[in-house]
Write an enzyme that holds these catalytic residues in place. Structure first.
Site, PDB file in Angstrom:
ATOM      1  N   ARG A 119      -9.758  -0.613  14.997  1.00 29.50           N
ATOM      2  CA  ARG A 119      -9.584   0.197  13.801  1.00 29.50           C
ATOM      3  C   ARG A 119     -10.574  -0.386  12.796  1.00 29.50           C
ATOM      4  O   ARG A 119     -11.771  -0.336  13.030  1.00 29.50           O
ATOM      5  CB  ARG A 119      -8.112   0.131  13.364  1.00 29.50           C
ATOM      6  CG  ARG A 119      -7.702   1.231  12.443  1.00 29.50           C
ATOM      7  CD  ARG A 119      -6.228   1.173  12.107  1.00 29.50           C
ATOM      8  NE  ARG A 119      -5.856  -0.023  11.371  1.00 29.50           N
ATOM      9  CZ  ARG A 119      -4.669  -0.208  10.790  1.00 29.50           C
ATOM     10  NH1 ARG A 119      -3.748   0.723  10.879  1.00 29.50           N
ATOM     11  NH2 ARG A 119      -4.389  -1.304  10.137  1.00 29.50           N
ATOM     12  N   MET A 168      11.355  24.568   0.931  1.00 25.42           N
ATOM     13  CA  MET A 168      10.453  23.697   0.157  1.00 25.42           C
ATOM     14  C   MET A 168      11.210  22.837  -0.858  1.00 25.42           C
ATOM     15  O   MET A 168      10.952  21.646  -0.991  1.00 25.42           O
ATOM     16  CB  MET A 168       9.393  24.531  -0.561  1.00 25.42           C
ATOM     17  CG  MET A 168       8.328  23.684  -1.236  1.00 25.42           C
ATOM     18  SD  MET A 168       7.141  24.654  -2.176  1.00 25.42           S
ATOM     19  CE  MET A 168       6.328  25.588  -0.899  1.00 25.42           C
ATOM     20  N   TYR A 206      16.178  30.628   5.435  1.00 29.36           N
ATOM     21  CA  TYR A 206      15.073  31.397   6.022  1.00 29.36           C
ATOM     22  C   TYR A 206      15.300  31.653   7.499  1.00 29.36           C
ATOM     23  O   TYR A 206      15.692  30.755   8.248  1.00 29.36           O
ATOM     24  CB  TYR A 206      13.764  30.634   5.859  1.00 29.36           C
ATOM     25  CG  TYR A 206      13.168  30.743   4.469  1.00 29.36           C
ATOM     26  CD1 TYR A 206      12.872  31.985   3.897  1.00 29.36           C
ATOM     27  CD2 TYR A 206      12.882  29.588   3.740  1.00 29.36           C
ATOM     28  CE1 TYR A 206      12.314  32.075   2.628  1.00 29.36           C
ATOM     29  CE2 TYR A 206      12.313  29.669   2.477  1.00 29.36           C
ATOM     30  CZ  TYR A 206      12.038  30.914   1.920  1.00 29.36           C
ATOM     31  OH  TYR A 206      11.492  30.998   0.677  1.00 29.36           O
ATOM     32  N   LYS A 255       0.839  -1.209   0.000  1.00 25.00           N
ATOM     33  CA  LYS A 255       0.000   0.000   0.000  1.00 25.00           C
ATOM     34  C   LYS A 255       0.873   1.258   0.000  1.00 25.00           C
ATOM     35  O   LYS A 255       2.070   1.182   0.289  1.00 25.00           O
ATOM     36  CB  LYS A 255      -0.893  -0.033   1.245  1.00 25.00           C
ATOM     37  CG  LYS A 255      -0.105  -0.105   2.540  1.00 25.00           C
ATOM     38  CD  LYS A 255      -0.969  -0.575   3.710  1.00 25.00           C
ATOM     39  CE  LYS A 255      -0.143  -0.566   4.989  1.00 25.00           C
ATOM     40  NZ  LYS A 255      -0.858  -1.182   6.108  1.00 25.00           N
TER      41      LYS A 255
HETATM   42  C1  LIG Z   1      -0.034  -1.972   6.754  1.00 23.99           C
HETATM   43  C2  LIG Z   1      -0.520  -3.275   7.236  1.00 23.99           C
HETATM   44  C3  LIG Z   1       0.363  -4.339   7.419  1.00 23.99           C
HETATM   45  C4  LIG Z   1       1.871  -4.192   7.327  1.00 23.99           C
HETATM   46  O1  LIG Z   1       2.332  -3.725   8.562  1.00 23.99           O
HETATM   47  P1  LIG Z   1       3.881  -3.422   8.850  1.00 23.99           P
HETATM   48  O2  LIG Z   1       3.890  -2.968  10.257  1.00 23.99           O
HETATM   49  O3  LIG Z   1       4.287  -2.372   7.887  1.00 23.99           O
HETATM   50  O4  LIG Z   1       4.624  -4.702   8.639  1.00 23.99           O
HETATM   51  C5  LIG Z   1      -0.168  -5.571   7.729  1.00 23.99           C
HETATM   52  N1  LIG Z   1      -1.507  -5.730   7.901  1.00 23.99           N
HETATM   53  C6  LIG Z   1      -2.376  -4.716   7.774  1.00 23.99           C
HETATM   54  C7  LIG Z   1      -3.820  -4.954   7.984  1.00 23.99           C
HETATM   55  C8  LIG Z   1      -1.920  -3.457   7.452  1.00 23.99           C
HETATM   56  O5  LIG Z   1      -2.783  -2.438   7.348  1.00 23.99           O
END
Ligand SMILES: *Cc1c(COP(=O)(O)O)cnc(C)c1O
Length: 348
Positions: free
Chosen positions: A135, A299, A251, A41
């Site tokens: 969550r 920036m 700056y 992701k």
């Molecule tokens: C992002 C995520 C992971 C990976 O977690 P890491 O701590 O980066 O290894 C695994 N499972 C779920 C559900 C996640 O959202």
């Protein structure tokens, strides 16, 4: 008139493909009888999905996790649809229909998502059960709902809240996950992220979901010596200048030259994810020479002290000190943030 090809970028994010593949193999090995997947992701944790997905696939990874539906198309250029899971699940009929049309599996997180998925035509999906992070995911009390019993579940997931520490919640979540496994039909079960893999065989199930550690993050101390740094940052020197004692730098003149100095201005700034917290704190490197950041990061530019490498010239390339655990300690940012911040101006 066609637009000419742009010149090469003045910022580079170099992915050590060998280290990335080695990290996946190490995490797969540490997962014991379970197979390691990969969380890709957020554009492969900022390193670029087109860069990391083929390497992970060729290393042997067969399950890839993204969060958003918008991340599906770029991933499908590199891996099969049946290897792809969308963790956020279908929030609308349109998302469910897209999942079915592409052949990608959603993780179902609520009863409403389960209904949407079935109404769109259904098919194999994953199920995320919330065992204590509070969550995303189905509360265990809803596992007996007929709409869940009707799902065709590939992987039953849960996610650990505190795997990076020795916290009693880990064992509590493990027990709740095991109990969920007894309540719904599924082919495989998964619980562990990078840190969770280190917690031992009980946490492994059939499949693990490492993310951070693939990309060089040290999710727990046990991984020191096993996980290798993957990302290397390089930036071009735009201007060299000499300043006299008493001159302010950048700056708000937060740094004032104590004597005559040679400075270098590089093409890296907070818009690239090199945040202002590095002001007066970060370092760049030219070979062995350390070039401390002076004054405020702006920036598009950062100013460094060239005292240790006075022969550097405009157009030379410098590397950025970005060793993840040390960078996290220096800035107060997490290793996750340090990776996912890296901006679009880096050539990947
Ligand atoms: C992002 C995520 C992971 C990976 O977690 P890491 O701590 O980066 O290894 C695994 N499972 C779920 C559900 C996640 O959202």
């Amino acid at each position: 008139m066609t637009t000419p090809e742009p010149p090469p970028a003045s910022l580079r994010l170099i992915v050590d493909e060998e280290a990335l593949a080695a990290n996946w193999r190490a995490l797969d090995e540490l997962s014991g009888r379970a197979k390691a997947g990969a969380a890709v992701k957020a554009d492969g944790y900022g390193l670029g999905i087109a860069k990391v997905a083929p390497v992970l696939r060729d290393a042997g990874c067969a399950t890839f996790y993204v969060a958003h539906w918008s991340e599906v198309a770029p991933l499908l250029a590199h891996v099969p649809a049946e290897a792809t899971v969308v963790l956020h699940g279908p929030a609308t009929a349109g998302e469910a229909a897209y999942g079915i049309a592409t052949g990608v599996r959603p993780a179902i997180n609520t009863l409403a998502q389960a209904r949407l998925w079935r109404e769109a035509g259904g098919g194999v999906c994953d199920l995320m059960v919330d065992t204590g992070i509070n969550r995303l995911g189905l509360p265990p009390t809803e596992l007996g709902d007929p709409v869940i019993a009707a799902l065709e579940i590939d992987t039953l997931h849960s996610h650990l809240a505190c795997a990076d520490e020795d916290n009693p919640l880990n064992a509590v979540q493990l027990a709740r996950w095991q109990s969920a496994r007894g309540q719904v039909r599924h082919r495989r079960a998964a619980l562990a992220n990078s840190a969770g893999i280190v917690l031992g065989a009980a946490y492994h199930g059939d499949l693990t979901r490492p993310g951070l550690a693939l990309y060089g993050g040290i999710a727990r101390q046990e991984l020191v010596g096993t996980i290798r740094q993957v990302a290397r940052l390089e930036t071009a020197l735009l201007q060299v200048r000499d300043v006299a004692a008493g001159e302010g730098v950048g700056y708000n003149s937060t740094f004032v030259a104590p004597g005559p100095m040679r400075l270098g201005v590089v093409a890296l700034g907070y818009a690239d994810g090199y945040l202002r917290c590095w002001s007066g704190k970060g370092s760049l490197r030219s070979g062995e020479a350390e070039l401390p950041v002076l004054g405020r990061v702006s920036m598009d530019m950062t100013i460094v002290d060239l005292t240790a490498a006075p022969r550097l010239r405009e157009g030379d390339w410098l590397s950025v000190e970005y060793e993840l655990p040390a960078a996290a300690a220096a800035t107060g940012l997490s290793q996750y943030e340090l990776l996912t911040l890296l901006g679009a101006r880096f050539a990947r």
